[in-house]
Design an enzyme around this catalytic site. Structure first.
Site: not given
Ligand code: TRH
Length: 377
Positions: A17, A273
């Site tokens: 994040d 990610e």
């Protein structure tokens, strides 16, 4: 006047994040001359990526970004022109109220997780109207035309090329990390979650035809590495040798150096990610440990990416590569698929570079966001 951006980041777990939002914030400031505030609820997670950051500061400037501690008790600030809610983190209620009051409406963007699934193209850029009159736009990163693209700094590939052109730079970079690979050895990085498949992979590497030097940044996979080595600890300066495999622990390096590390290696195991995307920009074959989701939703994502990625590979190389990724993510035995991949090493390496260049033809995510805003006003 600069366009102002508020990017909100709630750290769920791990570094993804903050990794993505910090990268986006920096790029918007550096390349698009935007005034960017990055609100982070857990600055402890920020420091490993940006070691000069202060985990206790309520406000600090880092690389042109106004980094703010996202306080539990929200204190009113002027709403920015563009508000990015990363990965569905909930905006503070008082901030939402101020958004409603804003004379010229702010563009509210929900930045979604990366997925190669088909439906992403259809949903990218769609609005969602709320009962309170506010409108939120869904922005999907992706690999195909019609998505929001991938984060990629404008000079990234040129910097990689310059790094690769001068072997002394790579040598000095690795040496500074205490890494001294013997000539001809295959360098591999390992960044992954806990994984029961690891033992079979390390055994295959130790018995393989090719000598391998495995670099393991501090993190969740380390306990599995230690178990396989049958040691209590792996201090940073030591290397462990098992057959043809050398294993070395690395410190968690700053985000910019992580790129250099990926560029220095022949194969990169990545996760989540952001490191997954960075490994693609490295133009080397990669192994992705996807973040596990409820009800196995991650398998659909994994297979969707594989289906896209292997296009253009020979059937045998595509099969070996796919089997390797499926085994890794299932925690299953990797011996056969790893050995199969060896047969196609040259092809897979060329393909990784081709994939990187093909993806770089898309507008990058920061550029796409700026354009989205310009088209919206
Ligand atoms: O840390 P992650 O597992 O983050 C995950 C994913 O983003 C996942 O999608 C999300 O849902 C979950 O968090 C909550 O993996 P990721 O995304 O690769 O983030 C790691 C970041 O750490 C990335 O920005 C690269 C960076 N990094 C360094 O800066 N130095 C290092 O030494 C290493 C190993 C990583």
């Amino acid at each position: 006047m600069k366009v102002s951006w508020d990017i909100f980041c709630s750290v769920v777990d791990n570094y993804g994040d903050i990794g993505v939002t910090w990268r986006l914030a920096r790029q918007l400031a550096a390349e698009h001359d935007m005034a960017v505030r990055l609100w982070v609820d857990d600055l402890q997670a920020f420091v490993p990526l940006c070691p000069e950051a202060d985990a206790t500061a309520r406000q600090q400037w880092q690389q042109g970004v106004d980094v703010r501690q996202w306080p539990q008790e929200w204190a009113a600030v002027a709403v920015a022109d563009v508000v990015v809610e990363a990965f569905g983190c909930k905006l503070p209620e008082p901030y939402l109220r101020d958004m409603k009051e804003r004379v010229s409406p702010a563009l509210w963007i929900n930045l979604e997780y990366l997925s190669a699934e088909d439906w992403v193209v259809g949903c990218h850029g769609l609005p969602s109207l709320r009962p309170d009159g506010l409108k939120r736009m869904f922005f999907f990163p992706g690999f195909e035309t019609g998505t929001g693209g991938l984060l990629r700094e404008g000079d990234l590939l040129a910097r990689r090329l310059a790094f690769e052109r001068d072997p002394r730079v790579r040598h000095a970079f690795l040496q500074a990390l205490g890494v001294n690979p013997v000539p001809g050895v295959r360098l591999i990085t390992l960044f992954a979650y806990e994984n029961t498949a690891l033992a079979s992979w390390l055994t295959a590497l130790s018995r393989g035809d090719h000598p391998t030097h495995l670099l393991v940044p501090q993190g969740r996979i380390m306990a599995d590495v230690l178990r396989w080595l049958d040691v209590q600890a792996l201090p940073l300066t030591t290397v462990e040798q098992r057959g043809r495999l050398t294993v070395q622990a690395l410190p968690f390096v700053r985000q910019e150096d992580y790129d250099r590390l990926l560029w220095s290696c022949d194969f990169n195991a990545v996760r989540g990610e952001d490191s997954f995307v960075r490994a693609q920009w490295a133009g080397r074959p990669l192994l992705w440990h996807i973040y596990e989701q409820e009800e196995n939703a991650h398998w659909v994502k994994l297979k969707a990416f594989l289906a896209l990625y292997v296009k253009g590979l020979s059937p045998a190389a595509a099969q070996g590569f796919t089997d390797l990724w499926l085994a890794w993510n299932a925690g299953a035995d990797m011996t056969k698929s790893w050995n199969d991949v060896q047969e196609h090493w040259v092809e897979l390496s060329a393909h990784a570079e081709r994939w990187c260049l093909q993806q770089a033809n898309q507008a990058d995510l920061a550029q796409a966001l700026v354009l989205f805003y310009r088209n919206w006003i």
